[in-house]
Structures are given as C-alpha cells and as structure tokens.
Design a protein around this motif. Sequence first.
Motif: not given
Ligand SMILES: NC(=O)c1ccc[n+]([C@@H]2O[C@H](COP(=O)([O-])OP(=O)(O)OC[C@H]3O[C@@H](n4cnc5c(N)ncnc54)[C@H](O)[C@@H]3O)[C@@H](O)[C@H]2O)c1
Length: 601
Positions: A24, A46, A50, A101-102
Amino acid sequence: MQAPDSPLAPQQVPFPTVAVVGLGTMGAGVAVAVARSGRRVIGIEADATAAARALARIEESTAHAVARERITAEERTALLALISVGDRLDAAAAADLVIEEVPERLELKREVFAELDRICPAETVLATGTTSLSVTRIAAATARPERVLGLHFFNPVHAMKLVEVVRTVLTTAQVAEQAAEFARSLGKEPVAAGDRAGFVVNGLLFAYLNQAAAMYESRYATREDIDAAMRLGCGLPMGPLALLDLIGVDTARTVLEAMYEQSRDRLHAPAPILGQLVAAGLLGRKTGRGFYSYEAPGSSKVVAEPGAAAAARVAGRPVTAVGVCGSGTMATGIAEVFAKAGYRVTLVARSLEKAERAKAALARSLDRSVDKGRLTAEQRQSTLDLVTASGQLADLAEVDLALEAVAEDLAVKRELFGALDKICKPGAVLATTTSSLPVISCATATERPRDVVGMHFFNPAPAMKLVEVVSTVLTSPEVTSTVLEVCTKVRKHAVECGDRAGFIVNALLFPYLNDAVRMLEEHYATVDDIDTAMKLGCGYPMGPFELLDVVGLDVSLTIERVLHQEFREPGLAAAPLLEHLVAAGCLGRKTGRGFRDHARR
Ligand SMILES: NC(=O)c1ccc[n+]([C@@H]2O[C@H](COP(=O)([O-])OP(=O)(O)OC[C@H]3O[C@@H](n4cnc5c(N)ncnc54)[C@H](O)[C@@H]3O)[C@@H](O)[C@H]2O)c1
C-alpha cells in the motif's frame, strides 16, 4: 544498477533479497527504495487484484519520479526489473529480510508473522512496519523473536530519510545492527528505539498534536492562530492542526490511544474533539474536512466553511509615538522593529548611559542590515533618527503605546507599570512583553487595567515574525485592536490568545521539550538519536536538545514550572534530569555545557 538475475552477494550488503508484504502507501514506497539499492524485491499482496493494483502503483510512482527527475528512465527500468509482485506469501521463503507493511491491525499482523515464521528459513529476519502496535506482541507470534524487529519508515518513503529501528527486549543486537546497516544502504538515517507506542518521533509528536487539539477545543485560540504561532514562533514546517488533517484524525487518535494505554499519561488521552471529528467522518484532508475544510477530498487547498464570517472588530486607537522600556536584547530589538516601520521611539533605560548603549546596539544591528543589502545607508540613518535614548520614564508622557521589556520579575514589572500609570497620558496603551508572568498582574498595578495588554515578541525581534497578543479578562477590545493594528504596521503576524501560562507557543513547545528530556532520562533513546529523529522525521529546524541548549536550561525549567503550576497536570512536571542539570550549572550554550558539551568561546 544490478541485473535482476544477479542480486548482490550476501557478503557485500546485508539482506540482498528482501520481501515486502503489503504494497500500500508504505509497502510500495519501501519496495522501490529497496530496489533502488540494487536488491531484489519480492512484493507480496493479499490477492491477485491487489497485486495488480500494487504493481500499477509502483509503475506510476516511479514514472512520476522520472518526470520529477529524481531518477532516470534507465534507472526506473532497472529497478522495476528487480521487483516482482505476487499474491503468495510462500514467495517470502527466498528472502533474507521480510518487511511487513499490511494495515495497522494487531491480529492481522500476528497472523502474517506466524505464517512467515513457518515459511521462512530460521535465519531470515522479520521486520514490521507498525506505527503504534507492540513489536513484542507481533514477535511473540513467531518462534524467532530474537530475529524480529520494527523498521519504521516515514511517508513518503522516497523523501523521508529517517528509519526508526525498533528493538524489543528479545531482538539481538546483531540483528538490530544489520537492520541499521540495511537502512543506511538505502540512503536512510537509522535511529535506535525501544518497543514503546509511538517510538521516538510519534511519541513526541503526537503528545504535542494532542495538546494543540485540546487548546483549540477549549477555544483558547483559533485554529489559524495556533497553526501560525507554531510555524512562525518555532519554525515548524506546518501548524499542528493542519498536520493532524494531513496525517488523518482517525490515525492520530489510534496512535494516541495506543500511547495512552501504555503510559496512562492523561496528556496522551486523545482530546475529545478527535473522537468527535472521527465520529462525524471528518478525518482531515482525505475526507475533505477535519480541523479545516478543503476544496475536495484529498485536496490541500483550505476553503472557508459556508456561512463563516469574520467577526467585526472595534477600531483601535491611533498610535504614532512609541515608548520602549528596557535596554536588553528584546527591548533593543523591539525598538528597532518600531523605528524601521516609521514610528517615533523613545527608548528608556534605568540610566541615560544604558539607553545610549542600547541605541548603539540597535545601530549595529541596522549596520548589519545595510551590510546584507536589506537597508540603504539613508534608511539606516532615518531609522536611527527616529530613536531617542532616555534615562527618564517621564519622557514617555506623550507616547501612544508604552511597551516594557525589562527583567522577567513580577515585582520589577509591577513597579514599572505603577510608574507608567502615573506618567503616561490618558488613552495610552501599556503593553508587556512577558513570556511567563500573568499580564493581569501587570495590569492591576495600574489604575487603568483596561489599557494593559500583552505583546509577546520572539527573539530576535527584528527577524521573528510572530507576536502573541495577550488580552486579559479586563483588557478593552479597543486596546486589543490597537496592538493588532500596530502589529500589522510593523509587519508582524499577530495571533490572539488569553492570559494564561505559556500563551500558545510555550504551552505547546515546552511540554514537548520536557517529554524529550524524560525520554532521555528513561534511557529510551540518546540525545543524538532523538534530535536526529525529530529533524528528519518532522522536518523541525532543530532537535529538542539543540533547542534546549540554545534557549537555556534555566529559562526552560522556569517556563516548565510555570506551566505545571498553572495546569497542575502531572505530565507537565519538569523532568528531574532538567532540574539536575540546572542545579549543576549546566545551562546550555551560555555556560558551555547543557545536554551537549559546547566548546567555550
Ligand atoms: N501511511 C503512513 O503514513 C505510515 C507511516 C509509517 C508507518 N505506517 C505503517 O505502515 C503499515 C502499512 O500502512 P499503509 O499506510 O501502507 O497501509 P495501506 O492500507 O496503504 O496498505 C496496506 C496494504 O496491505 C495489503 N494487505 C492487507 N492484508 C494483507 C495480507 N494478508 N498480505 C499481504 N498484503 C496485505 C493491502 O492490500 C494494502 O495494499 C501500517 O502498519 C502503518 O501503521 C504508515
């Protein structure tokens, strides 16, 4: 750039093959950053839909990077060739390091880690990208907690240099060091953190954001004034409420909940307004409205709420002649600000000699402006001609605005206000620049408390754009208007607030600095790591310890005590380490030693 079929040799760099699970916002950015270092990347999503979406996102973001000339078209082709994207977790078996990074849900992350533990060879290192969940609890879903850690990247990954490397009590030092080395090889700056909600950056940032939300909720100041105060008073890249809208009000609330659960510090309990906004679906920019309203969902352009009209303000009194009392840095700087804007200024010190010396300092400051080409020699002279040095308060009889910037001592200020009250003509506005004393205590030393107001300038006054205009419960609206109008004329940005400890800036800044000291005191992170983390993670011009050493530890301690005394919030009590350093005479740069050793001049 390496060809896809010849990944880097294991002895060259740590983790030549990396799997990224979840592509993501963060995962896609991490995958690209890793491929740019020449490593092979196994992207895992996933399901097939996706995965296709993720690949498209990576192709699009790298095309954007080419358009922005961050990378060349050839580099893009090479890095895309290094990234494969699929939907089978089994593919992670070929990786030396897996970065998860889910979405931010503990059960989901634990499931992914349990599976990865089964799939990957025993030596594979598993990292989570969590922001607020317990890395230890995620690690406990595996049989190899010593090879599990957190790798906290920041959004957008390509631009943000910081990576927090989070070690649990079980993570081995070697794994943490390898992960830090890995981060360095991506061109990032790793800082070491322990497993606690928020780690370094969010732990310090979100407590501050929460206080800003609470300040807004209590209607102490407007959202615009809170944001402008922190940008202009502290040089922060964004105001706290605009930043909450950017981060997402829901995300902020989740992080704060996690922090509160661990710390039980009331300052981490999400401000009620955050819950209200979330319940109303006002999550910030992404939904088009949060603390501010935006042109459209996803837009950064702020628009006025329908029906919002600026309240009419009474007109201020005319001001042509200004008196400044004091001979120190602030008095001299403020006199310069007024004279530069064309006001006649009488600079009064305790003796004519002191006043002349202050005027000479003002002249030197104008000389520097001339040297820098900001002022012509004629402008310098005409500005200086507007300033009269005096050793007698009686010379302020005819001024329209008398401003004091004498010692930060209530008895001294009250005596001065008592004297000004007898000398100044009726209708003159009397202002104090105090940063930590109650304005009302200055006001009640006079027979005309309605004419007394706070004008809190920042140091150095000629350079800093902000003035906090502090109205007491007695200040007349006409007097507030007068100083607001004067601020505009001297080209300062005025923000309005009430007469309580810390006003806006210090009430939000010093609890954050105190939290940083506590973090250090608890051996959670080092001075350098905390400073680096805040500069790189938040774009702050200085880290908290750099700032404390510049401001002075004694000055900081005084402000923290005043804040604690006012609000009685246990979390605001000054950190014992700060008290100890002050007691030991380590006051910062001015004494050569504070949180750091500074070479004596
Ligand atoms: N967005 C931010 O600003 C930010 C900054 C630092 C850390 N984070 C952390 O990074 C992590 C990811 O956040 P994000 O913002 O990228 O979320 P996001 O929702 O953009 O992306 C998550 C992705 O994971 C995929 N996914 C879901 N279940 C899955 C599985 N079982 N196997 C493989 N893929 C799967 C989804 O399809 C999605 O594409 C989280 O823990 C978040 O707290 C986010």
